[in-house]
Design a protein around this motif. Structure first.
Motif, PDB file in Angstrom:
ATOM      1  N   ALA A 129       0.831  -1.205   0.000  1.00  0.00           N
ATOM      2  CA  ALA A 129       0.000   0.000   0.000  1.00  0.00           C
ATOM      3  C   ALA A 129       0.868   1.259   0.000  1.00  0.00           C
ATOM      4  N   TYR A 130       1.946   1.230   0.765  1.00  0.00           N
ATOM      5  CA  TYR A 130       2.837   2.395   0.858  1.00  0.00           C
ATOM      6  C   TYR A 130       3.459   2.718  -0.501  1.00  0.00           C
ATOM      7  N   HIS A 131       3.972   1.709  -1.180  1.00  0.00           N
ATOM      8  CA  HIS A 131       4.587   1.941  -2.488  1.00  0.00           C
ATOM      9  C   HIS A 131       3.563   2.445  -3.508  1.00  0.00           C
ATOM     10  N   ALA A 132       2.351   1.947  -3.444  1.00  0.00           N
ATOM     11  CA  ALA A 132       1.307   2.449  -4.345  1.00  0.00           C
ATOM     12  C   ALA A 132       1.055   3.935  -4.074  1.00  0.00           C
ATOM     13  N   ARG A 133       1.020   4.339  -2.787  1.00  0.00           N
ATOM     14  CA  ARG A 133       0.824   5.760  -2.452  1.00  0.00           C
ATOM     15  C   ARG A 133       1.976   6.624  -2.948  1.00  0.00           C
ATOM     16  N   LEU A 134       3.179   6.053  -3.029  1.00  0.00           N
ATOM     17  CA  LEU A 134       4.341   6.802  -3.516  1.00  0.00           C
ATOM     18  C   LEU A 134       4.409   6.852  -5.044  1.00  0.00           C
ATOM     19  N   GLY A 135       3.442   6.260  -5.714  1.00  0.00           N
ATOM     20  CA  GLY A 135       3.401   6.339  -7.171  1.00  0.00           C
ATOM     21  C   GLY A 135       4.043   5.175  -7.901  1.00  0.00           C
ATOM     22  N   PHE A 136       4.385   4.113  -7.187  1.00  0.00           N
ATOM     23  CA  PHE A 136       4.945   2.924  -7.837  1.00  0.00           C
ATOM     24  C   PHE A 136       3.830   2.118  -8.478  1.00  0.00           C
ATOM     25  N   GLU A 137       4.115   1.536  -9.631  1.00  0.00           N
ATOM     26  CA  GLU A 137       3.227   0.530 -10.215  1.00  0.00           C
ATOM     27  C   GLU A 137       3.487  -0.764  -9.452  1.00  0.00           C
ATOM     28  N   VAL A 138       2.428  -1.470  -9.104  1.00  0.00           N
ATOM     29  CA  VAL A 138       2.528  -2.680  -8.289  1.00  0.00           C
ATOM     30  C   VAL A 138       2.170  -3.883  -9.154  1.00  0.00           C
ATOM     31  N   SER A 139       3.040  -4.892  -9.176  1.00  0.00           N
ATOM     32  CA  SER A 139       2.799  -6.093  -9.985  1.00  0.00           C
ATOM     33  C   SER A 139       1.866  -7.049  -9.255  1.00  0.00           C
ATOM     34  N   ASP A 140       1.415  -8.037  -9.978  1.00  0.00           N
ATOM     35  CA  ASP A 140       0.761  -9.182  -9.349  1.00  0.00           C
ATOM     36  C   ASP A 140       1.832  -9.964  -8.590  1.00  0.00           C
ATOM     37  N   VAL A 141       1.416 -10.944  -7.812  1.00  0.00           N
ATOM     38  CA  VAL A 141       2.373 -11.796  -7.107  1.00  0.00           C
ATOM     39  C   VAL A 141       3.206 -12.557  -8.134  1.00  0.00           C
ATOM     40  N   LEU A 142       4.522 -12.563  -7.929  1.00  0.00           N
ATOM     41  CA  LEU A 142       5.464 -13.251  -8.811  1.00  0.00           C
ATOM     42  C   LEU A 142       5.930 -14.517  -8.096  1.00  0.00           C
ATOM     43  N   PRO A 143       5.345 -15.671  -8.431  1.00  0.00           N
ATOM     44  CA  PRO A 143       5.686 -16.912  -7.729  1.00  0.00           C
ATOM     45  C   PRO A 143       7.169 -17.268  -7.864  1.00  0.00           C
ATOM     46  N   ASP A 144       7.754 -17.717  -6.758  1.00  0.00           N
ATOM     47  CA  ASP A 144       9.141 -18.219  -6.726  1.00  0.00           C
ATOM     48  C   ASP A 144      10.154 -17.195  -7.240  1.00  0.00           C
ATOM     49  N   TYR A 145       9.850 -15.920  -7.147  1.00  0.00           N
ATOM     50  CA  TYR A 145      10.715 -14.853  -7.658  1.00  0.00           C
ATOM     51  C   TYR A 145      12.138 -14.957  -7.125  1.00  0.00           C
ATOM     52  N   ASP A 146      12.272 -15.185  -5.826  1.00  0.00           N
ATOM     53  CA  ASP A 146      13.592 -15.280  -5.206  1.00  0.00           C
ATOM     54  C   ASP A 146      13.955 -16.709  -4.816  1.00  0.00           C
ATOM     55  N   ASP A 151       7.882 -16.018  -2.996  1.00  0.00           N
ATOM     56  CA  ASP A 151       7.115 -15.161  -3.894  1.00  0.00           C
ATOM     57  C   ASP A 151       7.394 -13.699  -3.564  1.00  0.00           C
ATOM     58  N   ARG A 152       7.222 -12.837  -4.554  1.00  0.00           N
ATOM     59  CA  ARG A 152       7.430 -11.411  -4.355  1.00  0.00           C
ATOM     60  C   ARG A 152       6.392 -10.619  -5.144  1.00  0.00           C
ATOM     61  N   VAL A 153       6.264  -9.353  -4.783  1.00  0.00           N
ATOM     62  CA  VAL A 153       5.514  -8.360  -5.532  1.00  0.00           C
ATOM     63  C   VAL A 153       6.540  -7.311  -5.937  1.00  0.00           C
ATOM     64  N   ALA A 154       6.532  -6.900  -7.203  1.00  0.00           N
ATOM     65  CA  ALA A 154       7.510  -5.937  -7.706  1.00  0.00           C
ATOM     66  C   ALA A 154       6.870  -4.557  -7.853  1.00  0.00           C
ATOM     67  N   PHE A 155       7.685  -3.538  -7.638  1.00  0.00           N
ATOM     68  CA  PHE A 155       7.263  -2.152  -7.783  1.00  0.00           C
ATOM     69  C   PHE A 155       8.180  -1.462  -8.781  1.00  0.00           C
ATOM     70  N   THR A 156       7.605  -0.571  -9.595  1.00  0.00           N
ATOM     71  CA  THR A 156       8.385   0.208 -10.547  1.00  0.00           C
ATOM     72  C   THR A 156       7.844   1.630 -10.549  1.00  0.00           C
ATOM     73  N   ARG A 157       8.749   2.591 -10.529  1.00  0.00           N
ATOM     74  CA  ARG A 157       8.354   3.997 -10.608  1.00  0.00           C
ATOM     75  C   ARG A 157       9.313   4.724 -11.539  1.00  0.00           C
ATOM     76  N   GLY A 158       8.757   5.429 -12.514  1.00  0.00           N
ATOM     77  CA  GLY A 158       9.564   6.249 -13.381  1.00  0.00           C
ATOM     78  C   GLY A 158       9.960   7.539 -12.689  1.00  0.00           C
ATOM     79  N   LEU A 159      11.102   8.084 -13.100  1.00  0.00           N
ATOM     80  CA  LEU A 159      11.573   9.369 -12.578  1.00  0.00           C
ATOM     81  C   LEU A 159      11.631  10.348 -13.738  1.00  0.00           C
TER      82      LEU A 159
END
Length: 164
Positions: A129-146, A151-159
């Motif tokens: 929720a915090y990353h979404a408030r900061l303007g990051f795009e939030v991915s779906d759950v990424l199974p076995d990412y690490d 599992d992980r959720v990824a965030f991306t924000r353009g500058l």
């Protein structure tokens, strides 16, 4: 935000202080396995090799208040990665985390970065929720990412490009 906090570049001596905060600050998320996972995510090397793009925050008595560990990608210099961030729960809601992120965005923008990425566990709903408030795009759950079961959720924000 409290004006009596000091923001500074971390040193190797900060490693043990940050490790000591991981249990209490995360409130036992995912139990003992979660505590071990968090400790393994913050090895000493971050306090040796990634300090110019990282910060620790201290109270006037020198106690740890917050930290951000981040770096510019060696593979893609236009991308930076925020690896781990923590704020003492007693200080939540005071803008310290946002200040750390804004500092990081400005610092890496100066280095030519145009995109910031980070990840969290799917169970960390506050982080999501915090990353979404900061303007990051939030991915779906990424199974076995690490790895299996990590599992992980990824965030991306353009500058946006800074002033010329």
């Amino acid at each position: 935000m409290s004006a009596d906090l000091t923001f500074r570049e971390p040193t190797e001596d900060d490693h043990a202080r940050v490790l000591a905060a991981l249990g209490p600050w995360w409130g036992g998320l995912k139990g003992e396995a979660g505590a071990k996972e968090r400790a393994l995510l913050v090895p000493r090397l971050y306090f040796q090799h990634f300090t110019p793009t990282s910060r620790v925050v201290e109270r006037p008595d020198g106690a740890l208040a917050a930290f951000l560990i981040g770096f510019v990608s060696q593979t893609d210099p236009a991308t930076a990665y925020i690896h781990f961030v923590g704020v003492d729960p007693a200080l939540h809601g005071q803008g310290i985390g946002r200040s750390l992120y804004e500092w990081f965005f400005e610092r890496v923008r100066e280095l030519g970065v145009r995109k910031v990425k980070c990840v969290t566990s799917p169970q960390n709903t506050a982080s999501r929720a915090y990353h979404a408030r900061l303007g990051f795009e939030v991915s779906d759950v990424l199974p076995d990412y690490d790895g299996p079961g990590l599992d992980r959720v990824a965030f991306t924000r353009g500058l946006a490009a800074g002033p010329a």
